[in-house]
Design a protein around this motif. Structure first.
Motif, PDB file in Angstrom:
ATOM      1  N   ASP A 231       0.858  -1.402  -0.080  1.00  0.00           N
ATOM      2  CA  ASP A 231       0.064  -0.133  -0.141  1.00  0.00           C
ATOM      3  C   ASP A 231       0.796   1.322   0.204  1.00  0.00           C
ATOM      4  OD1 ASP A 231      -2.380  -1.480  -0.172  1.00  0.00           O
ATOM      5  OD2 ASP A 231      -2.622  -1.390   2.209  1.00  0.00           O
ATOM      6  N   ILE A 232       1.979   1.272   0.844  1.00  0.00           N
ATOM      7  CA  ILE A 232       2.929   2.524   0.696  1.00  0.00           C
ATOM      8  C   ILE A 232       3.642   2.594  -0.516  1.00  0.00           C
ATOM      9  CG2 ILE A 232       4.909   3.108   1.674  1.00  0.00           C
ATOM     10  CD1 ILE A 232       4.228   2.045   4.545  1.00  0.00           C
ATOM     11  N   ASP A 233       4.058   1.506  -1.227  1.00  0.00           N
ATOM     12  CA  ASP A 233       4.825   1.666  -2.603  1.00  0.00           C
ATOM     13  C   ASP A 233       3.716   2.266  -3.616  1.00  0.00           C
ATOM     14  OD1 ASP A 233       7.016   0.863  -1.717  1.00  0.00           O
ATOM     15  OD2 ASP A 233       6.807  -0.957  -2.260  1.00  0.00           O
ATOM     16  N   LYS A 234       2.401   1.750  -3.146  1.00  0.00           N
ATOM     17  CA  LYS A 234       1.495   2.185  -4.437  1.00  0.00           C
ATOM     18  C   LYS A 234       1.103   3.797  -4.218  1.00  0.00           C
ATOM     19  CE  LYS A 234      -3.390   1.135  -5.553  1.00  0.00           C
ATOM     20  NZ  LYS A 234      -4.732   0.346  -5.390  1.00  0.00           N
ATOM     21  N   GLU A 235       0.974   4.139  -2.999  1.00  0.00           N
ATOM     22  CA  GLU A 235       0.696   5.572  -2.546  1.00  0.00           C
ATOM     23  C   GLU A 235       1.837   6.366  -2.872  1.00  0.00           C
ATOM     24  OE1 GLU A 235      -0.561   8.214   1.137  1.00  0.00           O
ATOM     25  OE2 GLU A 235      -0.711   6.167   1.331  1.00  0.00           O
ATOM     26  N   LEU A 236       3.068   5.691  -2.681  1.00  0.00           N
ATOM     27  CA  LEU A 236       4.190   6.803  -3.219  1.00  0.00           C
ATOM     28  C   LEU A 236       4.276   6.769  -4.786  1.00  0.00           C
ATOM     29  CD1 LEU A 236       6.849   5.775  -0.926  1.00  0.00           C
ATOM     30  CD2 LEU A 236       5.954   7.858  -0.953  1.00  0.00           C
ATOM     31  N   SER A 237       4.179   5.771  -5.594  1.00  0.00           N
ATOM     32  CA  SER A 237       4.002   5.540  -7.080  1.00  0.00           C
ATOM     33  C   SER A 237       2.944   6.592  -7.476  1.00  0.00           C
ATOM     34  CB  SER A 237       3.787   4.098  -7.499  1.00  0.00           C
ATOM     35  OG  SER A 237       2.354   3.873  -7.319  1.00  0.00           O
ATOM     36  N   ALA A 238       2.087   6.963  -6.874  1.00  0.00           N
ATOM     37  CA  ALA A 238       0.823   7.737  -7.352  1.00  0.00           C
ATOM     38  C   ALA A 238       1.171   9.151  -7.266  1.00  0.00           C
ATOM     39  CB  ALA A 238      -0.460   7.744  -6.556  1.00  0.00           C
ATOM     40  N   LYS A 239       2.420   9.672  -6.668  1.00  0.00           N
ATOM     41  CA  LYS A 239       2.710  10.873  -6.525  1.00  0.00           C
ATOM     42  C   LYS A 239       3.565  11.479  -7.625  1.00  0.00           C
ATOM     43  CE  LYS A 239       2.771  10.703  -1.144  1.00  0.00           C
ATOM     44  NZ  LYS A 239       1.750  11.689  -1.326  1.00  0.00           N
ATOM     45  N   GLY A 240       3.742  10.755  -8.536  1.00  0.00           N
ATOM     46  CA  GLY A 240       4.248  11.156  -9.860  1.00  0.00           C
ATOM     47  C   GLY A 240       5.457  10.434 -10.289  1.00  0.00           C
ATOM     48  N   TYR A 293       7.843  -3.327  -9.286  1.00  0.00           N
ATOM     49  CA  TYR A 293       6.736  -2.666  -9.045  1.00  0.00           C
ATOM     50  C   TYR A 293       6.844  -1.361  -9.678  1.00  0.00           C
ATOM     51  CZ  TYR A 293       2.609   0.123  -7.334  1.00  0.00           C
ATOM     52  OH  TYR A 293       1.471   0.732  -7.345  1.00  0.00           O
ATOM     53  N   PHE A 294       7.963  -0.585  -9.177  1.00  0.00           N
ATOM     54  CA  PHE A 294       8.379   0.694  -9.529  1.00  0.00           C
ATOM     55  C   PHE A 294       8.711   0.677 -10.948  1.00  0.00           C
ATOM     56  CE2 PHE A 294       8.023   1.540  -5.035  1.00  0.00           C
ATOM     57  CZ  PHE A 294       7.345   2.962  -4.962  1.00  0.00           C
ATOM     58  N   GLU A 295       9.554  -0.221 -11.488  1.00  0.00           N
ATOM     59  CA  GLU A 295      10.004  -0.416 -12.733  1.00  0.00           C
ATOM     60  C   GLU A 295       8.820  -0.459 -13.816  1.00  0.00           C
ATOM     61  OE1 GLU A 295      14.276  -2.526 -12.398  1.00  0.00           O
ATOM     62  OE2 GLU A 295      12.389  -3.771 -12.534  1.00  0.00           O
ATOM     63  N   GLU A 296       7.776  -1.065 -13.438  1.00  0.00           N
ATOM     64  CA  GLU A 296       6.429  -1.315 -14.081  1.00  0.00           C
ATOM     65  C   GLU A 296       5.687  -0.027 -14.312  1.00  0.00           C
ATOM     66  OE1 GLU A 296       4.101  -4.351 -12.630  1.00  0.00           O
ATOM     67  OE2 GLU A 296       5.487  -5.926 -12.950  1.00  0.00           O
ATOM     68  N   LYS A 297       5.811   0.690 -13.056  1.00  0.00           N
ATOM     69  CA  LYS A 297       5.135   2.048 -13.132  1.00  0.00           C
ATOM     70  C   LYS A 297       5.913   3.064 -13.986  1.00  0.00           C
ATOM     71  CE  LYS A 297       1.569   1.398 -10.387  1.00  0.00           C
ATOM     72  NZ  LYS A 297       0.045   1.303 -11.058  1.00  0.00           N
ATOM     73  N   LEU A 298       7.143   2.973 -13.970  1.00  0.00           N
ATOM     74  CA  LEU A 298       8.230   3.880 -15.007  1.00  0.00           C
ATOM     75  C   LEU A 298       7.739   3.678 -16.313  1.00  0.00           C
ATOM     76  CD1 LEU A 298      10.102   5.850 -14.714  1.00  0.00           C
ATOM     77  CD2 LEU A 298      11.861   4.170 -14.603  1.00  0.00           C
ATOM     78  N   GLN A 299       7.783   2.238 -16.789  1.00  0.00           N
ATOM     79  CA  GLN A 299       7.473   1.918 -18.085  1.00  0.00           C
ATOM     80  C   GLN A 299       6.222   2.348 -18.417  1.00  0.00           C
ATOM     81  OE1 GLN A 299       8.000  -2.473 -18.285  1.00  0.00           O
ATOM     82  NE2 GLN A 299      10.168  -2.197 -17.929  1.00  0.00           N
ATOM     83  N   GLU A 300       5.259   2.462 -17.701  1.00  0.00           N
ATOM     84  CA  GLU A 300       3.690   2.686 -17.971  1.00  0.00           C
ATOM     85  C   GLU A 300       3.761   4.381 -18.035  1.00  0.00           C
ATOM     86  OE1 GLU A 300       1.198   1.527 -14.899  1.00  0.00           O
ATOM     87  OE2 GLU A 300       1.478  -0.469 -15.324  1.00  0.00           O
ATOM     88  N   SER A 301       4.641   4.950 -17.181  1.00  0.00           N
ATOM     89  CA  SER A 301       4.702   6.505 -17.332  1.00  0.00           C
ATOM     90  C   SER A 301       5.500   6.813 -18.715  1.00  0.00           C
ATOM     91  CB  SER A 301       5.528   7.216 -16.173  1.00  0.00           C
ATOM     92  OG  SER A 301       5.550   8.282 -16.191  1.00  0.00           O
TER      93      SER A 301
END
Length: 306
Positions: A231-240, A293-301
């Motif tokens: 949940d913490i990682d999800k909230e941080l990834s949503a900050k940009g 998880y953050f690598e996937e979010k970065l690729q999506e961004s």
């Protein structure tokens, strides 16, 4: 009649003992994270020449920025205080759900801006000297240097956990597990008449129930922490995207640090991938999963931008 009287008296003593144990298990975790917070800080505090190591203004400024990013309310910001600790990890004791607040331990390597700032002679891990001239030692040097964004990311992780109910939940889990085991044991003793049978039979039952209670407590505590980490990682990834990039690099350095320490110390504290090597439990979300998880979010961004 005499046996009935003895059984009744023993039952009352058992209830009192069970109640005291339940409360004791709750307080065992809750007190250090509330009333005993100052004593806990004094125990974990990093000292030099008999005095607590001070945190530099630049780190304190980053810590305050992390408070704002996490959306701490005015009263919560006053409840969270930083202090210096040994080791290479940001630590957390307490939470903002109590009037005692929380303390966030900041390791010495947060003061380093470059490899040249590392005070190699003062750094030991588990009372073992580090061979800084080795390949793993050079690897460790690079992993210890965190950028400003990575430090703020680490602070935010700790602050978001401080805002949660993790202290209360971790205090309730052992009490709930014990109460469940005690209730089931009492029911089986009563319904099956085990009190009149050999103690060896009850001993087997108590052992099975004890292992079940221990397993239940471990599962609840670990599941709650793993879920909270996600949940913490999800909230941080949503900050940009800035935080997503910081998350990738931060977890990458954490993994590299653990791999370097594994090679230097020649033990199995960490896995070959850099995760903490737990025997049977999973006390936190593996670092490799958090990085992925953050690598996937970065690729999506990046894909969204293109």
């Amino acid at each position: 009649m005499k046996s009935k009287y003895i059984g009744a008296g023993s039952g009352k003593k058992a209830y009192v003992a069970a109640g005291a144990t339940t409360m004791g298990l709750f307080l065992f975790n809750y007190l250090p994270n509330s009333f005993g917070l100052e004593y806990y800080r004094d125990f974990l505090q990093c000292y030099k020449n008999g005095e607590a190591v001070k945190i530099s203004p630049k780190i304190l400024e980053r810590f305050e920025r992390a408070k704002e990013i996490c959306g701490l309310e005015a009263h919560e910001q006053t409840l969270v205080k930083p202090f210096s600790v040994f080791g290479f990890e940001v630590s957390l004791v307490g939470c903002t759900k109590t009037k005692f607040g929380a303390i966030v331990g900041i390791p010495a390597n947060f003061e380093y801006d470059s490899v040249s700032d590392i005070k190699r002679s003062e750094i030991r891990f588990r009372d073992q000297a580090i061979d800084w001239k080795s390949e793993s030692g050079k690897y460790l040097e690079q992993a210890l240097i965190l950028t400003e964004e990575e430090q703020i990311f680490a602070f935010c992780k700790a602050l978001l956990q401080a805002k949660s109910n993790y202290v209360l939940m971790n205090s309730l889990f052992p009490s709930l597990s014990f109460l469940t085991v005690y209730t089931v044991g009492s029911y089986l003793n009563s319904s099956l008449g085990l009190l009149a049978r050999p103690f060896s039979l009850r001993f087997v039952m108590y052992t099975i129930l004890g292992l079940f209670g221990l397993g239940t407590w471990c599962f609840m505590k670990d599941f709650n922490q793993v879920s909270l980490d996600a949940d913490i990682d999800k909230e941080l990834s949503a900050k940009g995207e800035r935080f997503v990039q910081a998350g990738v690099s931060y977890y990458d350095k954490q993994l590299k640090k653990n791999v370097a320490l594994r090679n230097l110390l020649k033990d199995d504290t960490f896995t070959a991938n850099g995760n903490v090597n737990y025997l049977l439990r999973q006390k936190s979300l593996p670092l490799t999963i958090r990085k992925s998880y953050f690598e996937e979010k970065l690729q999506e961004s990046v894909a969204a931008t293109n």
